[in-house]
Write a protein that holds these residues in place. Structure first.
Motif, mmCIF file in Angstrom:
data_model
loop_
_atom_site.group_PDB
_atom_site.id
_atom_site.type_symbol
_atom_site.label_atom_id
_atom_site.label_comp_id
_atom_site.label_asym_id
_atom_site.label_seq_id
_atom_site.Cartn_x
_atom_site.Cartn_y
_atom_site.Cartn_z
ATOM 1 N N ASN A 54 35.418 36.792 51.099
ATOM 2 C CA ASN A 54 36.448 36.322 50.429
ATOM 3 C C ASN A 54 37.671 36.313 51.697
ATOM 4 O O ASN A 54 37.996 37.401 51.847
ATOM 5 C CB ASN A 54 36.795 36.702 49.264
ATOM 6 N N TYR A 64 36.130 43.868 37.059
ATOM 7 C CA TYR A 64 37.046 43.362 36.058
ATOM 8 C C TYR A 64 37.446 44.258 34.748
ATOM 9 O O TYR A 64 36.753 45.152 34.320
ATOM 10 C CB TYR A 64 36.365 42.221 35.250
ATOM 11 N N ILE A 136 42.852 39.504 31.833
ATOM 12 C CA ILE A 136 41.844 39.826 32.746
ATOM 13 C C ILE A 136 42.246 40.207 34.130
ATOM 14 O O ILE A 136 42.945 39.164 34.674
ATOM 15 C CB ILE A 136 40.707 39.211 32.625
ATOM 16 N N TRP A 137 42.030 41.274 34.662
ATOM 17 C CA TRP A 137 42.389 41.552 36.091
ATOM 18 C C TRP A 137 41.180 41.819 36.918
ATOM 19 O O TRP A 137 40.217 42.505 36.316
ATOM 20 C CB TRP A 137 43.176 42.773 36.063
ATOM 21 N N LYS A 138 41.302 41.400 38.200
ATOM 22 C CA LYS A 138 40.014 41.815 39.062
ATOM 23 C C LYS A 138 40.537 42.762 40.207
ATOM 24 O O LYS A 138 41.444 42.442 40.946
ATOM 25 C CB LYS A 138 39.448 40.524 39.328
ATOM 26 N N LYS A 139 39.588 43.392 40.701
ATOM 27 C CA LYS A 139 39.668 44.318 41.699
ATOM 28 C C LYS A 139 38.608 43.923 42.791
ATOM 29 O O LYS A 139 37.601 44.054 42.234
ATOM 30 C CB LYS A 139 39.746 45.880 41.629
ATOM 31 N N VAL A 147 41.124 45.999 46.633
ATOM 32 C CA VAL A 147 42.445 45.325 46.423
ATOM 33 C C VAL A 147 42.342 44.747 45.228
ATOM 34 O O VAL A 147 41.445 44.136 44.584
ATOM 35 C CB VAL A 147 42.805 44.641 47.470
ATOM 36 N N TRP A 148 43.715 44.840 44.403
ATOM 37 C CA TRP A 148 43.762 44.016 43.217
ATOM 38 C C TRP A 148 44.190 42.715 43.511
ATOM 39 O O TRP A 148 44.865 42.377 44.352
ATOM 40 C CB TRP A 148 44.619 44.761 42.342
ATOM 41 N N VAL A 149 43.452 41.643 43.126
ATOM 42 C CA VAL A 149 43.844 40.344 43.563
ATOM 43 C C VAL A 149 44.688 39.812 42.246
ATOM 44 O O VAL A 149 44.389 39.730 41.092
ATOM 45 C CB VAL A 149 42.560 39.515 43.420
ATOM 46 N N GLU A 150 45.862 39.199 42.987
ATOM 47 C CA GLU A 150 46.622 38.468 41.739
ATOM 48 C C GLU A 150 46.897 36.946 42.403
ATOM 49 O O GLU A 150 46.914 36.600 43.523
ATOM 50 C CB GLU A 150 48.245 38.965 42.143
ATOM 51 N N GLY A 151 46.863 36.148 41.420
ATOM 52 C CA GLY A 151 46.946 34.794 41.895
ATOM 53 C C GLY A 151 45.779 34.174 42.091
ATOM 54 O O GLY A 151 44.684 34.909 42.408
ATOM 55 N N CYS A 152 45.437 32.965 42.137
ATOM 56 C CA CYS A 152 44.206 32.228 42.240
ATOM 57 C C CYS A 152 44.563 31.272 43.570
ATOM 58 O O CYS A 152 45.441 30.668 43.781
ATOM 59 C CB CYS A 152 43.960 31.472 41.137
#
Lengths: 154, 278
Positions: A54, A64, A136-139, A147-152
């Motif tokens: 990614n 998650y 829901i948050w994803k690392k 790394v925490w992913v913000e936004g898509c």
């Protein structure tokens, strides 16, 4: 009469799965099976899977985290709204929590419609809303760090 | 009062929830300021991007001052699929040439890809990696078959001639593919015919990174060097091995390229200080 009413009577008994969160692996086929109905001719299933690489980083898994007290109820009301808006026969959205490895499903949405148009539109709106709205948050667990992913990036 | 922390906020706070009476009667703004002091600058900037909920209702930032906290305050960082600020921060500072992003060209060496039989996923993955890891811009890419002359001609062209955008030659050329042991694997041989100097250390570092994962990495023939003012790096064809290889040398690439830029005056672009010896 070959135009069945999307909200009409169904042979369906109580759904075997409820929308919300799941800490264990998702089986998209089983989820689809649990909501399909004879008076609807379209079942659209979307699976969001964990991808690597990614953005050039090798990913091992996604972790998650959800607001357990709020997210399931949020997802269920999104599903109800989408069913209503697109006159779907049924719909379902389940999001994983915990560690999800590359290739596994992180989220599954199913939209069941009389015809494919509403089912496709419903499925798309479901996944977009669940991703954008649910707490829901994803690392990203990378080979070279976390790394925490913000936004898509859709 | 109860404070709920999620995701990165939870990690920075070191706890999921906190029960405290020290915030009683304070406004949202005052509580957030206090927490930011306590948990540091990263927390403070995260709070600015976060949604704040007090007793199940969202409090927008323009109302932080008027709204005093009740029973529960939740700090909710942007969710992963939301349209908030994009999260992949570039935390690698680059000490490369000061003349803008490094100009990169990527060559896929593959019989199958050049015949259109399959889609090469390595090249886009490498492009993403290099653009996110260092200050670089991929200007051009190409696919050639595993043929020595084709590889050599493409790479030397990129090192010698303008890339077609009037920005000059490439500063960094990456090839992927053709580094195995079969008789179709000729990339290192092709590259050696065009390099002015080899940089064996880069190959060693890339193999060492691979060896940490699999002993088979010792069979891989990554190589690198300089032609004129351009650094050339050859990595394997598979996405995984290619990414691992470039990751391993990413931090030294900007410096390698700035050294290369000083060595020759083929492109007298640095009119300023650089007075090259002899």
């Amino acid at each position: 009469m070959h135009h069945a009413d999307g909200h009409g009577a169904s042979s369906q008994t109580t759904p075997t799965v409820t929308s919300g969160l799941s800490a264990s692996p998702l089986d998209a086929a089983a989820l689809a099976e649990s909501v399909r109905r004879d008076d609807c001719g379209a079942v659209v299933v979307f699976e969001g899977t964990v991808r690597s690489p990614n953005h050039g980083h090798l990913v091992e898994a996604l972790e998650y985290e959800a607001w357990d007290d709020k997210a399931p109820e949020q997802i269920r009301s999104i599903v109800a709204e989408v069913i209503d808006k697109h006159a779907l026969g049924a719909a379902l959205a389940v999001h994983r929590t915990g560690r999800v490895h590359v290739g596994e499903s992180a989220v599954v949405v199913v939209a069941v419609g009389v015809h494919r148009g509403s089912a496709f539109a419903g499925a798309e709106e479901l996944i977009n809303r669940v991703k954008a709205e649910a707490w829901i948050w994803k690392k990203e667990i990378r080979v070279d760090g976390e790394v925490w992913v913000e936004g898509c990036e859709q | 009062m109860k404070v709920l922390y999620f995701a990165r906020a939870r990690e920075l706070a070191g706890t999921k929830t906190e029960d405290t009476d020290e915030f009683d009667g304070l406004t949202v703004a005052e509580v957030l300021a206090e927490l930011s002091l306590r948990f540091g600058p990263e927390f403070a900037t995260l709070v600015e991007r976060s949604t704040i909920m007090v007793d199940d209702s969202i409090v927008t930032s323009d109302r932080y001052d008027e709204h005093s906290v009740g029973g529960e305050l939740a700090i909710l960082p942007p969710v992963s699929g939301g349209d908030g600020p994009v999260g992949d921060h570039h935390h690698h500072s680059d000490h490369g040439p000061s003349t803008g992003p490094l100009r990169v060209a990527i060559l896929t060496v593959s019989d199958r890809a050049s015949a259109g039989e399959y889609q090469d996923l390595t090249r886009p993955a490498l492009a993403e990696l290099i653009e996110s890891r260092i200050d670089a811009k991929v200007i051009t890419t190409a696919v050639v078959a595993d043929v020595l002359d084709s590889i050599a001609a493409t790479v030397s062209g990129w090192c010698d001639d303008d890339l077609g955008d009037n920005g000059g030659p490439a500063q960094l050329v990456i090839t992927n593919g053709g580094t195995g042991l079969s008789d179709r694997d000729v990339t290192p041989e092709a590259i050696r015919t065009v390099l002015d100097v080899e940089a064996p250390g880069l190959g060693e570092v890339m193999r060492a990174a691979g060896l940490a994962k699999t002993p088979l990495a010792s069979l891989s023939r990554q190589t690198a060097g300089r032609r004129k003012a351009t650094i050339v790096v050859c990595v394997p064809g598979s996405v995984k091995a290619a990414i691992e290889s470039v990751e391993a040398i990413a931090d030294v690439l900007p410096h390698a390229c700035s050294l290369a830029a000083q060595v020759t005056s083929v492109e007298p672009s640095t009119e300023s200080s650089a007075k090259v010896g002899s």
